[in-house]
Design a protein around this motif. Structure first.
Motif, PDB file in Angstrom:
ATOM      1  N   GLY A 255       1.037  -1.180   0.009  1.00  0.00           N
ATOM      2  CA  GLY A 255      -0.067  -0.032  -0.095  1.00  0.00           C
ATOM      3  C   GLY A 255       0.755   1.208  -0.056  1.00  0.00           C
ATOM      4  O   GLY A 255       0.352   2.362   0.714  1.00  0.00           O
ATOM      5  N   VAL A 256       1.975   1.150  -0.491  1.00  0.00           N
ATOM      6  CA  VAL A 256       3.028   2.217  -0.630  1.00  0.00           C
ATOM      7  C   VAL A 256       2.994   2.650  -2.017  1.00  0.00           C
ATOM      8  O   VAL A 256       3.106   1.890  -2.990  1.00  0.00           O
ATOM      9  N   LYS A 257       3.532   3.974  -2.407  1.00  0.00           N
ATOM     10  CA  LYS A 257       3.918   4.281  -3.591  1.00  0.00           C
ATOM     11  C   LYS A 257       5.339   3.684  -4.276  1.00  0.00           C
ATOM     12  O   LYS A 257       6.256   3.898  -3.453  1.00  0.00           O
ATOM     13  N   TYR A 258       5.035   3.341  -5.327  1.00  0.00           N
ATOM     14  CA  TYR A 258       6.168   2.528  -6.038  1.00  0.00           C
ATOM     15  C   TYR A 258       7.028   3.730  -6.561  1.00  0.00           C
ATOM     16  O   TYR A 258       6.542   4.591  -7.365  1.00  0.00           O
ATOM     17  N   LEU A 259       8.423   3.652  -6.257  1.00  0.00           N
ATOM     18  CA  LEU A 259       9.442   4.695  -6.679  1.00  0.00           C
ATOM     19  C   LEU A 259      10.278   4.047  -7.661  1.00  0.00           C
ATOM     20  O   LEU A 259      11.362   3.373  -7.136  1.00  0.00           O
TER      21      LEU A 259
ATOM     22  N   ASP B 246      12.946   4.911  -9.031  1.00  0.00           N
ATOM     23  CA  ASP B 246      14.318   5.344  -9.090  1.00  0.00           C
ATOM     24  C   ASP B 246      15.097   4.855  -7.836  1.00  0.00           C
ATOM     25  O   ASP B 246      16.138   5.021  -7.587  1.00  0.00           O
ATOM     26  N   ALA B 247      14.117   4.498  -6.844  1.00  0.00           N
ATOM     27  CA  ALA B 247      14.652   4.001  -5.528  1.00  0.00           C
ATOM     28  C   ALA B 247      15.171   2.719  -5.287  1.00  0.00           C
ATOM     29  O   ALA B 247      14.707   1.741  -6.134  1.00  0.00           O
ATOM     30  N   LEU B 248      16.269   2.490  -4.529  1.00  0.00           N
ATOM     31  CA  LEU B 248      16.660   1.084  -4.323  1.00  0.00           C
ATOM     32  C   LEU B 248      15.733   0.659  -3.294  1.00  0.00           C
ATOM     33  O   LEU B 248      14.929   1.246  -2.531  1.00  0.00           O
ATOM     34  N   ALA B 249      15.577  -0.841  -3.124  1.00  0.00           N
ATOM     35  CA  ALA B 249      14.556  -1.225  -2.097  1.00  0.00           C
ATOM     36  C   ALA B 249      15.080  -2.855  -1.787  1.00  0.00           C
ATOM     37  O   ALA B 249      15.963  -3.386  -2.341  1.00  0.00           O
ATOM     38  N   TYR B 250      14.834  -3.145  -0.229  1.00  0.00           N
ATOM     39  CA  TYR B 250      14.961  -4.233   0.116  1.00  0.00           C
ATOM     40  C   TYR B 250      13.475  -5.003   0.583  1.00  0.00           C
ATOM     41  O   TYR B 250      12.574  -4.248   0.716  1.00  0.00           O
ATOM     42  N   VAL B 251      13.554  -6.214   0.686  1.00  0.00           N
ATOM     43  CA  VAL B 251      12.511  -6.840   1.135  1.00  0.00           C
ATOM     44  C   VAL B 251      12.661  -7.750   2.494  1.00  0.00           C
ATOM     45  O   VAL B 251      13.757  -8.262   2.472  1.00  0.00           O
ATOM     46  N   ALA B 252      11.952  -7.984   3.276  1.00  0.00           N
ATOM     47  CA  ALA B 252      12.032  -8.803   4.401  1.00  0.00           C
ATOM     48  C   ALA B 252      11.093 -10.097   4.329  1.00  0.00           C
ATOM     49  O   ALA B 252      10.094 -10.016   3.940  1.00  0.00           O
ATOM     50  N   TYR B 253      11.842 -11.235   4.342  1.00  0.00           N
ATOM     51  CA  TYR B 253      11.072 -12.763   4.328  1.00  0.00           C
ATOM     52  C   TYR B 253      11.025 -13.171   5.457  1.00  0.00           C
ATOM     53  O   TYR B 253      12.280 -13.282   6.284  1.00  0.00           O
TER      54      TYR B 253
ATOM     55  N   VAL C 200       8.786  -4.329   3.039  1.00  0.00           N
ATOM     56  CA  VAL C 200       9.397  -3.426   2.050  1.00  0.00           C
ATOM     57  C   VAL C 200       9.966  -2.153   2.428  1.00  0.00           C
ATOM     58  O   VAL C 200       9.203  -1.511   3.241  1.00  0.00           O
ATOM     59  N   CYS C 201      10.940  -1.899   1.932  1.00  0.00           N
ATOM     60  CA  CYS C 201      11.845  -0.630   2.261  1.00  0.00           C
ATOM     61  C   CYS C 201      12.251  -0.205   0.762  1.00  0.00           C
ATOM     62  O   CYS C 201      12.845  -0.714   0.161  1.00  0.00           O
ATOM     63  N   GLN C 202      12.051   1.243   0.589  1.00  0.00           N
ATOM     64  CA  GLN C 202      12.458   1.879  -0.459  1.00  0.00           C
ATOM     65  C   GLN C 202      13.462   3.226   0.134  1.00  0.00           C
ATOM     66  O   GLN C 202      12.854   3.704   0.965  1.00  0.00           O
ATOM     67  N   PHE C 203      14.547   3.245  -0.482  1.00  0.00           N
ATOM     68  CA  PHE C 203      15.501   4.266  -0.131  1.00  0.00           C
ATOM     69  C   PHE C 203      16.339   4.797  -1.371  1.00  0.00           C
ATOM     70  O   PHE C 203      16.357   4.113  -2.166  1.00  0.00           O
ATOM     71  N   GLY C 204      17.138   5.681  -0.760  1.00  0.00           N
ATOM     72  CA  GLY C 204      17.830   6.408  -1.698  1.00  0.00           C
ATOM     73  C   GLY C 204      19.071   6.902  -1.219  1.00  0.00           C
ATOM     74  O   GLY C 204      18.923   7.232  -0.009  1.00  0.00           O
TER      75      GLY C 204
END
Length: 129
Positions: A21-25, A27-34, A42-46
């Protein structure tokens, strides 16, 4: 078993952001937790200059929040940022990340109301901090 992984496929990043439920960016880097092969966050960052920016650190939509997984993913993101030369991390002040999670991973509000944390050296001697 908890795993934190970078998301290398932009289609997967977009799918996970939609599920969270977050905006897809794009150009951002991203990690996922399993946890046991299930996506729990999910985490998006730059990165820009000496600062890393976390745009969202969000649990997956229909799964119960796993605070420990979000904490570890947030710290993994900050460790990556520091390894890239960032001295500070800045957390977006949006509803994409609960304020409680921001404080749990160590962010504080500065005088201007922004969530920031100094990360230079934070992971060098982690047992001392």
């Amino acid at each position: 078993m908890l795993e934190i992984k970078p998301i290398e496929d932009k289609a997967l990043q977009e799918q996970l952001c939609n599920e969270a439920g977050v905006k897809y960016l794009p150009d951002a880097l991203a990690y996922v937790a399993y946890v046991n092969t299930f996506e729990v966050g999910v985490c998006q960052f730059g990165l820009k200059g000496n600062t890393g920016y976390i745009y969202n650190l969000t649990p997956m939509g229909k799964r119960p929040e796993d605070t420990e997984a979000l904490f570890i993913m947030g710290r993994a993101v900050m460790s990556f940022m520091e390894s890239c030369g960032a001295e500070y991390a800045d957390m977006e002040d949006t509803d994409a990340t609960e304020e409680r999670i921001k404080f749990v991973i160590g962010f504080k509000r500065n005088d201007e109301g922004k969530f920031i944390i100094p990360i230079k050296g934070m992971f060098e001697h982690h047992c001392k901090k």
